[in-house]
Write a protein that holds these residues in place. Structure first.
Motif, mmCIF file in Angstrom:
data_model
loop_
_atom_site.group_PDB
_atom_site.id
_atom_site.type_symbol
_atom_site.label_atom_id
_atom_site.label_comp_id
_atom_site.label_asym_id
_atom_site.label_seq_id
_atom_site.Cartn_x
_atom_site.Cartn_y
_atom_site.Cartn_z
ATOM 1 N N GLN A 79 0.797 -1.228 0.000
ATOM 2 C CA GLN A 79 0.000 0.000 0.000
ATOM 3 C C GLN A 79 0.832 1.281 0.000
ATOM 4 O O GLN A 79 0.276 2.367 -0.181
ATOM 5 C CB GLN A 79 -0.975 0.006 1.185
ATOM 6 N N GLN A 80 2.126 1.193 0.248
ATOM 7 C CA GLN A 80 2.969 2.389 0.258
ATOM 8 C C GLN A 80 4.288 2.158 -0.473
ATOM 9 O O GLN A 80 4.613 2.859 -1.417
ATOM 10 C CB GLN A 80 3.290 2.803 1.709
ATOM 11 N N SER A 82 5.696 0.005 -2.555
ATOM 12 C CA SER A 82 5.845 -0.215 -3.984
ATOM 13 C C SER A 82 5.645 1.090 -4.750
ATOM 14 O O SER A 82 6.343 1.342 -5.730
ATOM 15 C CB SER A 82 4.863 -1.293 -4.457
ATOM 16 N N ILE A 83 4.722 1.942 -4.284
ATOM 17 C CA ILE A 83 4.465 3.206 -4.999
ATOM 18 C C ILE A 83 5.696 4.114 -4.924
ATOM 19 O O ILE A 83 6.106 4.705 -5.929
ATOM 20 C CB ILE A 83 3.227 3.923 -4.425
ATOM 21 N N TYR A 84 6.311 4.207 -3.743
ATOM 22 C CA TYR A 84 7.539 5.011 -3.631
ATOM 23 C C TYR A 84 8.618 4.452 -4.557
ATOM 24 O O TYR A 84 9.326 5.197 -5.229
ATOM 25 C CB TYR A 84 8.063 5.019 -2.194
ATOM 26 N N PHE A 86 8.206 2.837 -7.338
ATOM 27 C CA PHE A 86 7.888 3.154 -8.736
ATOM 28 C C PHE A 86 8.412 4.544 -9.100
ATOM 29 O O PHE A 86 8.980 4.758 -10.166
ATOM 30 C CB PHE A 86 6.371 3.124 -8.989
ATOM 31 N N VAL A 87 8.168 5.508 -8.196
ATOM 32 C CA VAL A 87 8.608 6.883 -8.468
ATOM 33 C C VAL A 87 10.127 6.918 -8.621
ATOM 34 O O VAL A 87 10.659 7.477 -9.590
ATOM 35 C CB VAL A 87 8.160 7.834 -7.334
ATOM 36 N N LEU A 89 12.132 4.517 -9.409
ATOM 37 C CA LEU A 89 12.533 3.794 -10.622
ATOM 38 C C LEU A 89 12.498 4.688 -11.860
ATOM 39 O O LEU A 89 13.410 4.672 -12.680
ATOM 40 C CB LEU A 89 11.607 2.595 -10.843
#
Lengths: 110, 586
Positions: A79-80, A82-84, A86-87, A89
């Motif tokens: 919920q947190q 993976s999103i960080y 992605f950014v 990456l």
């Protein structure tokens, strides 16, 4: 010739065409650029897969055994975290590709 | 001032702003109209992409879904952000170098085929209309709830605003209004979240707050408390998922590939000046999106906790004022199963069927009676998950201006996405269908006029969908992603990464992906909905995640067909080589 260009030509992979006309060395340089590009993509996409599908889905239950501040670790990744990741990456990709463009003399300023 | 007056003021001010921007950024050419002249700053394009992408579903529904599904909600969080990594790394820079106007442009040129172009036009129109219906409905709901106007009138006002800046300004007008709409929507989303995070945990950042301890002196972590409460009430623990791993995997993958294949997102990367700008712009877009997506799960956890706190074991008469307001709009219902006059919130569905059917009478405590069967569970509360974002500021008793702000944000989210979709539809008609297929001798001025006409017609149709929503809208939105994943994504990806990829492989791949995905979804959603359970699904994959399997099928078919059919013409191979290199040809 910048240092990076110099290095590239020592490695024999990115010899720039001096007069800008398409040539055999351009062609070879472009192929080497494309291979380097695909390698960059694959390494970044493996991180992408690892954090989201790996930590966020496949191993989520195992990771939930550990806590991370007030979260269960697997829950945090899904919920947190993976999103960080992605950014980060995308920005790593931008930096690596811009460097690659310069090294192989294919950036748009030329 | 009352929340309603403030809402009128905020909505009026933001609409005025959008119109002012539209007048300032009118389009003079088809290039302006389709891709904003190709000189949008990457930062502005990032914000516009974020607003374009974050729809009424992201803004109004997502936190609500996570609030009630807990850990399973992660498929949306990862799926709708992870797609940007695919888009940024595998598609956006090359499509920018291709330097045309639309996705069917790429498909048609790369596969040297008018058939492929037309299939792409059909997919674009279908995906976009599916999406738009939900946006216009969202506009109507916000209007009716906060401004107490009729839903239909609300849809009408929304249509008028979009008409103004989409028809007049085209992509140029849309881009700059989307930048403004992003600012409005993110501000409106973060303010209440920060407020509530401070109230519950003393931590101002909601994305950190929901991993912190509660400030009630207990020293317990918020999620620990929530897990305890949900289990105590006989519900699934908040941080434990119920979906199977394989289904989570396939749904997330379908959403990611679908995101990367959605035409209204891809086309935004045609608007920046260079390949380098396209790359960095995707990064900016994801930062802007991540701001909302990392806040949403926090809002979800806060809301679930606040709802349990405010409602459970409370007498109907003593329930907060917002309860009866949302009960009046039919999104909340209470059945006093044990006749103790108090509301028991427990696990399981309260009603059978799940949505309340009000009988028009009032019960002993004054509640609206329903004529549903009562379910076997002890749960007495029906709560529609779409109200979480809209009602949460009231639930947490925030000041009126915050409540009003949320309404303006919801409208910004719905309108920005609707406008982006309309533009994609209009360019598919005027550019791909007319200029490139039916009427090749169209002049620039005529094409621009047709682009405006088709945008106007598309708005009318979208408005009708909003006023008379087809019952299957919610069902087909997941379909839109599956469709994009199973059709566009593999074809565009292979078109860039394989020079051998040819017309025959592309068409047979797209068709097999499409037919398979459509058949599976239609079977389980419409023909045999009673069989729509894990034990009947193939490999345990739900219709929501089947797009991933369709995508794999598309890849497999394309790779096989490609080997047994003639290679593409030399000119196409040269074009593919050219889009791989950022430098312009000498």
């Amino acid at each position: 010739m910048s240092q990076e260009d110099h290095q590239a030509s020592i490695q024999g992979s990115g010899e720039p065409a001096k007069n800008g006309s398409p040539s055999a060395s351009d062609e070879i340089g472009h192929r080497a650029y494309w291979r380097a590009n695909v390698r960059t993509l694959l390494s970044l996409l493996s991180v992408w897969f690892f954090v989201s599908f790996g930590c966020g889905i496949l191993w989520v239950d195992a990771l939930n055994a550990y806590s991370f501040f007030g979260w269960k670790l697997g829950f945090w990744f899904s919920q947190q975290g993976s999103i960080y990741a992605f950014v980060v990456l995308i920005f790593v990709y931008v930096a690596q590709m811009n460097a690659l463009d310069r090294r192989f003399n294919v950036d748009e300023d030329r | 001032m009352s929340a309603q007056v403030l809402t009128y003021i905020f909505v009026g001010l933001t609409f005025g702003l959008y119109i002012a921007i539209a007048i300032w950024s009118r389009s003079g050419s088809t290039k302006d109209f389709y891709v904003a002249g190709g000189h949008v700053h990457p930062l502005a394009n990032g914000a516009a992409t974020a607003a374009d992408w974050m729809s009424a579903a992201s803004y109004l529904s997502m936190a609500g879904i996570i609030a009630f599904e807990g850990a399973d909600g992660a498929r949306y969080l990862m799926g709708w952000t992870g797609g940007y990594v695919l888009l940024a790394l595998c598609l956006a820079p090359y499509l920018r170098k291709f330097a045309k106007f639309t996705v069917p442009d790429f498909v048609g040129d790369r596969y040297y085929s008018q058939t492929a172009r037309l299939v792409a036009v059909l997919c674009v129109v279908f995906i976009s209309f599916t999406y738009i219906a939900g946006q216009m409905r969202g506009v109507g709901i916000v209007f009716s709830r906060f401004l107490e106007v009729d839903i239909d009138l609300g849809v009408g006002i929304g249509m008028a605003i979009v008409f103004f800046y989409a028809v007049l300004g085209g992509m140029k007008g849309i881009t700059y209004t989307q930048v403004a709409q992003y600012c409005v929507l993110i501000f409106a989303y973060l303010v209440p979240a920060i407020y509530i995070s401070l109230m519950l945990t003393n931590v101002p950042l909601p994305m950190l707050g929901f991993g912190s301890t509660l400030n009630d002196g207990s020293g317990v972590f918020l999620l620990e408390k929530l897990d305890g409460l949900t289990q105590e009430l006989g519900m699934a623990a908040f941080t434990e998922g119920k979906k199977s791993t394989v289904d989570m995997f396939f749904i997330t993958a379908a959403l990611m590939a679908g995101t990367a294949g959605l035409p209204h997102v891809i086309v935004r990367f045609f608007t920046v000046p260079s390949v380098r700008d396209a790359r960095i712009s995707a990064g900016y877009a994801l930062i802007f999106i991540a701001l909302l997506y990392t806040t949403a799960p926090a809002v979800a956890a806060f809301a679930r906790l606040n709802i349990i706190d405010a409602l459970n074991e409370t007498e109907y008469q003593a329930l907060p004022e917002w309860f009866s307001k949302w009960e009046d709009s039919g999104l909340l219902a209470w059945v006093d199963k044990n006749e103790d006059g108090k509301l028991q919130y427990r696990g399981g569905a309260a009603l059978e069927p799940v949505k309340p059917i009000f009988s028009g009478e009032r019960g002993a405590s004054g509640e609206r009676l329903v004529s549903n069967e009562v379910g076997a569970s002890a749960n007495e509360l029906y709560i529609d998950r779409d109200i979480i974002v809209l009602a949460h500021p009231e639930i947490a008793q925030l000041p009126n201006w915050v409540v009003a702000l949320v309404a303006a944000g919801g409208l910004a989210a719905a309108l920005s996405t609707a406008a982006g979709l309309l533009l994609v539809i209009s360019s598919a008609i005027s550019h791909d269908l007319l200029k490139n297929t039916l009427a090749r001798n169209l002049s620039e001025a005529q094409e621009l006029r047709w682009a405006r006409v088709s945008a106007a017609v598309a708005i009318l149709i979208a408005g009708l969908f909003g006023i008379y929503p087809p019952g299957f809208v919610a069902e087909v939105v997941a379909f839109a992603f599956g469709l994009a994943a199973a059709s566009f994504f593999p074809v565009i990806l292979l078109g860039i990464f394989s020079t051998r990829m040819n017309k025959e492989a592309a068409i047979s791949g797209m068709l097999s992906g499409l037919v398979f995905t459509t058949a599976y979804i239609v079977y389980f959603k419409f023909m045999a909905p009673e069989l729509n359970h894990a034990e009947h699904w193939w490999f345990g994959i739900s219709p929501e995640g089947i797009g991933t399997l369709g995508m794999l099928l598309n890849f497999a078919v394309a790779l096989v067909v490609m080997r047994v059919t003639p290679p593409p013409p030399e000119s196409v191979v040269t074009m593919v080589r050219a889009i791989r290199i950022p430098k312009k040809a000498a």
